[in-house]
Design a protein around this motif. Structure first.
Motif, PDB file in Angstrom:
ATOM      1  N   LEU A 235      62.427   7.132   1.031  1.00 21.92           N
ATOM      2  CA  LEU A 235      61.656   6.803   2.228  1.00 21.92           C
ATOM      3  C   LEU A 235      60.350   7.586   2.316  1.00 21.92           C
ATOM      4  N   GLN A 236      60.236   8.631   1.504  1.00 22.95           N
ATOM      5  CA  GLN A 236      59.066   9.490   1.624  1.00 22.95           C
ATOM      6  C   GLN A 236      57.794   8.875   1.038  1.00 22.95           C
ATOM      7  N   ALA A 237      57.963   7.975   0.074  1.00 24.33           N
ATOM      8  CA  ALA A 237      56.798   7.436  -0.628  1.00 24.33           C
ATOM      9  C   ALA A 237      55.796   6.778   0.326  1.00 24.33           C
ATOM     10  N   GLY A 238      56.298   6.018   1.293  1.00 24.76           N
ATOM     11  CA  GLY A 238      55.401   5.301   2.197  1.00 24.76           C
ATOM     12  C   GLY A 238      54.629   6.208   3.134  1.00 24.76           C
TER      13      GLY A 238
ATOM     14  N   THR B   1      50.391  11.961   5.083  1.00 27.87           N
ATOM     15  CA  THR B   1      50.724  13.375   5.299  1.00 27.87           C
ATOM     16  C   THR B   1      50.943  14.091   3.963  1.00 27.87           C
ATOM     17  N   ASN B   2      50.647  15.373   3.974  1.00 25.47           N
ATOM     18  CA  ASN B   2      50.923  16.204   2.801  1.00 25.47           C
ATOM     19  C   ASN B   2      52.302  16.849   2.881  1.00 25.47           C
ATOM     20  N   ASN B   3      52.990  16.622   3.971  1.00 27.24           N
ATOM     21  CA  ASN B   3      54.328  17.195   4.143  1.00 27.24           C
ATOM     22  C   ASN B   3      55.298  16.094   4.568  1.00 27.24           C
ATOM     23  N   PRO B   4      55.585  15.146   3.662  1.00 27.18           N
ATOM     24  CA  PRO B   4      56.420  14.001   4.037  1.00 27.18           C
ATOM     25  C   PRO B   4      57.839  14.393   4.462  1.00 27.18           C
ATOM     26  N   GLN B   5      58.385  15.472   3.876  1.00 28.41           N
ATOM     27  CA  GLN B   5      59.752  15.857   4.240  1.00 28.41           C
ATOM     28  C   GLN B   5      59.829  16.307   5.694  1.00 28.41           C
TER      29      GLN B   5
ATOM     30  N   LEU C 169      46.662  15.205  10.681  1.00 30.73           N
ATOM     31  CA  LEU C 169      45.890  16.413  10.416  1.00 30.73           C
ATOM     32  C   LEU C 169      46.821  17.605  10.165  1.00 30.73           C
ATOM     33  N   GLU C 170      46.305  18.590   9.440  1.00 30.59           N
ATOM     34  CA  GLU C 170      47.109  19.736   9.012  1.00 30.59           C
ATOM     35  C   GLU C 170      47.697  20.512  10.185  1.00 30.59           C
TER      36      GLU C 170
END
Length: 625
Positions: A228-231, A236-240, A271-272
């Motif tokens: 599910l993280q790919a999409g 985001t740079n932090n999908p988990q 945003l970060e």
């Protein structure tokens, strides 16, 4: 509907779909299909809508077809309206024949045998042969004996059997296949059943038993759910971390998780310095919870809502009783209750999708449901079902009743038991009864109450006071126990007779039902007179739901079997089943206990402790008579 990386439309995931998340059920089902069998075997997957049942089958079938196995997939929805057993089994065997024919494994010389044509020629020949026999014999002779490999038959949408009223017979037929030791080729055969149904819906006749096969549970998503993280990596740079926040709201519910992932993926880059939890909460509020009926394009939330109001008249009381349990989950603080696999109401909630089972406990399925299907929603649904039920069936609910509480005042009440700890039975009962009366007086739905006050009698002597003690506040109970100490023998007859006369004179003419709740620690010294009172009640009613005599036993001196024989009317001593027996310490909620007596569901008749302690008695009662 826009194109999406995620599965946000109805239907199942195709084999190889990038967002497919493997769960424990994948491994269990695969091992089931690969296991060596001594006979035909069956497993079943009963779960709510949109939990990935069909996607699981698609993945398994795709994997099986790379091996020397034959797989057949059948959706009962494709059959339309089936009106007979013959039509059901003919359609099933034709579907099997067509798919085996497409594989081309059964040949005559170099050409595939046209099994459908052969079937059509044989099926109509002998009208005296039962369709189950025709199905079995054709399957064995023309398919199993000629394929020299395993045949796995997946049957989806088994709830269709219930609407066709063929569920009992079908379950009985499958059981006969699993118990057939005379045909060795049956060990090549396995069935996998899937659907949105309770076990008690599939078997409603106790001449059949759903006590075979393997139940496979489909859990919700947990862990990293990497597919599910790919999409969401696109935003985001932090999908988990984002996915963890998504799972917090969805509880891992498969379809809802895919929907929320899609909503996040369609938003601008995160945003970060964004607070992820607040960010996801805002999306949930704006895109799912607010105006949820309008925004729910795939009928996910609306489907759960409709489960509790679009129902047949005979199911309304079951839905009401299930909602009571759900309400306790929302309001109890602990948020979970122990799951009882024999409790049809627990299954009702599970199959609706509104709750999930986690570590053998039922809990609200996720935070989104908790926001939408809240106490206000429960109140609306209960009010609707209550009004509708009362307009159709008199005395079908616990409301508008006269309630009589009868308390055993015999000398044996001064004894202590393991269940009562350091207290005497009498001291122990005081707190129990205070809680029960408080629940009864507090219970309301809409404008309806059970009663304004309960009538209390203490019984021991072979006589009775002229009038009961009226209790309108549970706090009165303590002083009543102080004023009425344990005395002599256990005579119930005069007291129960007086209570019945009061109801016949005052309650029944005003169309009120009655509950007679009796707390005792042993048999009565005037048991024949007690039975005569029950018969007298039966002679004055037209429906067994009008009155219920509920004995709640306490202590080691209770003759459980004597009361159970009367409870289940083993010797047909009563024209109506108006008598109920349970143990004080087995009743967690007196309101649920009262409601259970009015639900038309035989699976709820036996308390769990009876099933465990007296299995032969349960078997005897369930046997055809």
């Amino acid at each position: 509907m826009h194109n999406s990386f995620y599965q946000i439309t109805g239907g199942s995931l195709r084999p190889g779909a990038p967002t497919y998340v493997e769960r424990e059920a994948d491994d269990i089902l695969w091992k089931f299909t690969q296991s060596e069998r001594n006979n035909c075997d069956v497993c079943y997957i009963l779960a709510p809508r949109q939990t990935g049942k069909t996607s699981l089958i698609n993945k398994t079938v795709d994997k099986l077809r790379s091996q020397p196995n034959i797989c057949v997939t059948i959706s009962l929805q494709e059959f339309g309206n089936i009106d007979s057993e013959s039509s059901l089994y003919l359609n099933l065997i034709r579907s099997i024949c067509k798919q085996v024919l497409d594989i081309g494994i059964i040949k005559s010389g170099t050409k595939p045998v046209n099994l459908v044509k052969k079937l059509d020629g044989l099926w109509s020949k002998d009208q005296n042969v039962q369709p189950t026999v025709k199905f079995r014999e054709f399957l064995i002779a023309e398919i199993l004996k000629k394929i020299n490999t395993n045949l796995v038959i997946f049957i989806d949408e088994v709830q269709g059997l219930i609407s066709w009223k063929l569920n009992n017979e079908f379950v009985g037929f499958l059981k006969s296949l699993t118990e057939n030791n005379n045909e060795p080729t049956l060990k090549q055969l396995a069935f996998v059943l899937l659907g949105v149904a309770k076990p008690s819906d599939l078997v409603t006749n106790y001449t059949y038993a759903f006590n075979f096969g393997k139940h496979i549970e489909i859990s919700y998503f947990t862990g990293d759910c990497e597919p599910l993280q790919a999409g969401i990596k696109t935003v985001t740079n932090n999908p988990q971390k984002v996915l963890n926040a998504i799972l917090y709201w969805t509880g891992g519910q498969p379809f809802l998780t895919q929907v929320l992932c899609d909503l996040v993926a369609r938003n601008p880059q995160i945003l970060e310095n964004t607070d992820i939890e607040d960010y996801i909460k805002k999306i949930v509020d704006d895109k799912i919870i607010v105006n949820w009926r309008r925004q729910d394009q795939q009928n996910h939330l609306n489907g759960i809502d409709k489960w509790f109001y679009t129902t047949s008249p005979d199911q309304k009381l079951t839905k009401l009783a299930a909602l009571r349990i759900y309400r306790s989950l929302l309001g109890s603080g602990k948020g979970a209750i122990k799951f009882d696999e024999y409790n049809s109401l627990h299954w009702e909630l599970l199959i609706s999708g509104i709750v999930k089972k986690e570590d053998d406990y039922l809990k609200v399925a996720n935070s989104i449901y908790e926001q939408i299907f809240n106490l206000n929603w429960v109140y609306e649904r209960e009010t609707f079902l209550q009004e509708d039920s009362m307009s159709q069936v008199p005395f079908s609910t616990i409301y508008n009743r006269d309630v009589f509480i009868l308390i055993d005042q015999s000398a044996s009440m001064v004894r202590k038991d393991a269940d009562t700890g350091e207290q005497t039975r009498y001291q122990y009962l005081e707190e129990v009864i205070e809680g029960h009366i408080n629940s009864i007086l507090s219970e309301t739905t809409g404008q309806e109450k059970i009663c304004e006050s309960v009538s209390v009698y203490f019984f021991s002597r072979n006589q009775v006071d002229d009038y009961p003690i009226k209790v309108s506040d549970a706090a009165q109970v303590q002083s009543l126990f102080l004023e009425n100490k344990p005395k002599t023998k256990t005579f119930i007859g005069p007291t129960i007779d007086r209570c019945l006369d009061i109801w016949l004179a005052e309650g029944k003419p005003k169309n009120r039902g009655a509950f007679f709740i009796i707390y005792t620690d042993g048999l009565f010294d005037d048991e024949p007179r007690f039975e005569n009172c029950l018969k007298k009640a039966c002679n004055n009613i037209e429906d067994e739901k009008t009155v219920k005599f509920i004995i709640l036993g306490l202590g080691k001196d209770i003759d459980e079997m004597s009361f159970l024989n009367l409870y289940f009317n083993v010797n047909n001593r009563l024209p109506y089943n108006v008598f109920v027996f349970n143990l004080v310490n087995e009743v967690d909620d007196i309101i649920q206990e009262l409601e259970r007596q009015l639900v038309d569901d035989p699976s709820l008749a036996f308390p769990e402790w009876v099933k465990k302690k007296y299995p032969e008695f349960v078997k005897k009662v369930n046997a055809p008579r």
